[in-house]
Design an enzyme around this catalytic site. Structure first.
Site, PDB file in Angstrom:
ATOM      1  N   CYS A 182      -5.769   1.984   5.971  1.00  0.00           N
ATOM      2  CA  CYS A 182      -6.437   0.755   6.387  1.00  0.00           C
ATOM      3  C   CYS A 182      -5.826   0.293   7.710  1.00  0.00           C
ATOM      4  O   CYS A 182      -4.795   0.821   8.144  1.00  0.00           O
ATOM      5  CB  CYS A 182      -6.273  -0.311   5.301  1.00  0.00           C
ATOM      6  SG  CYS A 182      -4.602  -1.005   5.192  1.00  0.00           S
TER       7      CYS A 182
ATOM      8  N   GLU B 173       1.013   3.862   1.885  1.00  0.00           N
ATOM      9  CA  GLU B 173       1.554   4.234   3.200  1.00  0.00           C
ATOM     10  C   GLU B 173       2.712   3.334   3.600  1.00  0.00           C
ATOM     11  O   GLU B 173       3.737   3.816   4.094  1.00  0.00           O
ATOM     12  CB  GLU B 173       0.455   4.164   4.272  1.00  0.00           C
ATOM     13  CG  GLU B 173      -0.708   5.090   4.034  1.00  0.00           C
ATOM     14  CD  GLU B 173      -1.859   4.463   3.240  1.00  0.00           C
ATOM     15  OE1 GLU B 173      -2.978   4.982   3.343  1.00  0.00           O
ATOM     16  OE2 GLU B 173      -1.629   3.463   2.517  1.00  0.00           O
TER      17      GLU B 173
ATOM     18  N   HIS C 198       0.856  -1.195   0.000  1.00  0.00           N
ATOM     19  CA  HIS C 198       0.000   0.000   0.000  1.00  0.00           C
ATOM     20  C   HIS C 198       0.884   1.235   0.000  1.00  0.00           C
ATOM     21  O   HIS C 198       2.046   1.192   0.422  1.00  0.00           O
ATOM     22  CB  HIS C 198      -0.891   0.009   1.235  1.00  0.00           C
ATOM     23  CG  HIS C 198      -1.924  -1.066   1.245  1.00  0.00           C
ATOM     24  ND1 HIS C 198      -2.994  -1.049   2.103  1.00  0.00           N
ATOM     25  CD2 HIS C 198      -2.054  -2.205   0.509  1.00  0.00           C
ATOM     26  CE1 HIS C 198      -3.750  -2.106   1.895  1.00  0.00           C
ATOM     27  NE2 HIS C 198      -3.190  -2.838   0.935  1.00  0.00           N
TER      28      HIS C 198
ATOM     29  N   CYS D 112      -2.100  -0.465   7.464  1.00  0.00           N
ATOM     30  CA  CYS D 112      -1.278   0.742   7.326  1.00  0.00           C
ATOM     31  C   CYS D 112      -1.249   1.537   8.625  1.00  0.00           C
ATOM     32  O   CYS D 112      -0.197   2.052   9.017  1.00  0.00           O
ATOM     33  CB  CYS D 112      -1.787   1.597   6.172  1.00  0.00           C
ATOM     34  SG  CYS D 112      -1.507   0.824   4.563  1.00  0.00           S
TER      35      CYS D 112
END
Length: 156
Positions: free
Chosen positions: A82, A54, A52, A85
């Site tokens: 999420c 992040e 992801h 993250c």
């Protein structure tokens, strides 16, 4: 400066969309207000479901600064991080999260997000991360709309 850093995350996400990645971008800024790293989602590019934006930004920042402790840093994300993250942000000791749109907005575009907000995770865990939402939210919603037009779009 917050608007500028979020704009960088949005532009990085747009760059990812051009590479058939998902519409997520993140920017990590040090306490000196200098950009440490910027990343877009690389899940499909790397075939790594943890890539992801992040997490990638954290990986790049840690490598650049040669530390796993990002205390004093802030993270700007196009979307509310999420749970994975958020946990990575917590473990990296990032002080502050600024994000554009909420997890529900990602769900509306087909992403398989868990409906656990950052505020809930913060409350449940006793985390001291400061969280600010809605930064350039209209631009991020436009970014999601751009991505929805991409014939090669993929969700996860």
């Amino acid at each position: 400066m917050h608007e500028t850093f979020m704009r960088m995350a949005i532009e990085k996400a747009r760059e990812g969309i051009k590479k058939d990645q998902s519409p997520f971008g993140a920017c990590i800024v040090g306490n000196n207000e200098k950009v440490v790293s910027i990343a877009h989602n690389e899940v499909w590019q790397t075939t790594d479901s943890t890539a992801h934006a992040e997490v990638q930004a954290i990986r790049y920042a840690c490598k650049k600064l040669k530390t796993i402790n990002l205390s004093g840093c802030s993270l700007y994300s196009t979307c509310e991080p999420c749970p994975m993250c958020f946990s990575a942000i917590h473990w990296a000791r990032i002080d502050t999260i600024y994000f554009g749109v909420h997890i529900e907005d990602a769900q509306k575009t087909g992403f398989n997000e868990l409906s656990i907000s950052n505020e809930s995770m913060k409350s449940m865990s006793g985390s001291t991360i400061k969280i600010y939402s809605g930064l350039r939210a209209d631009e991020v919603k436009n970014l999601f709309a751009e991505w929805m037009k991409n014939s090669n779009k993929k969700t996860y």
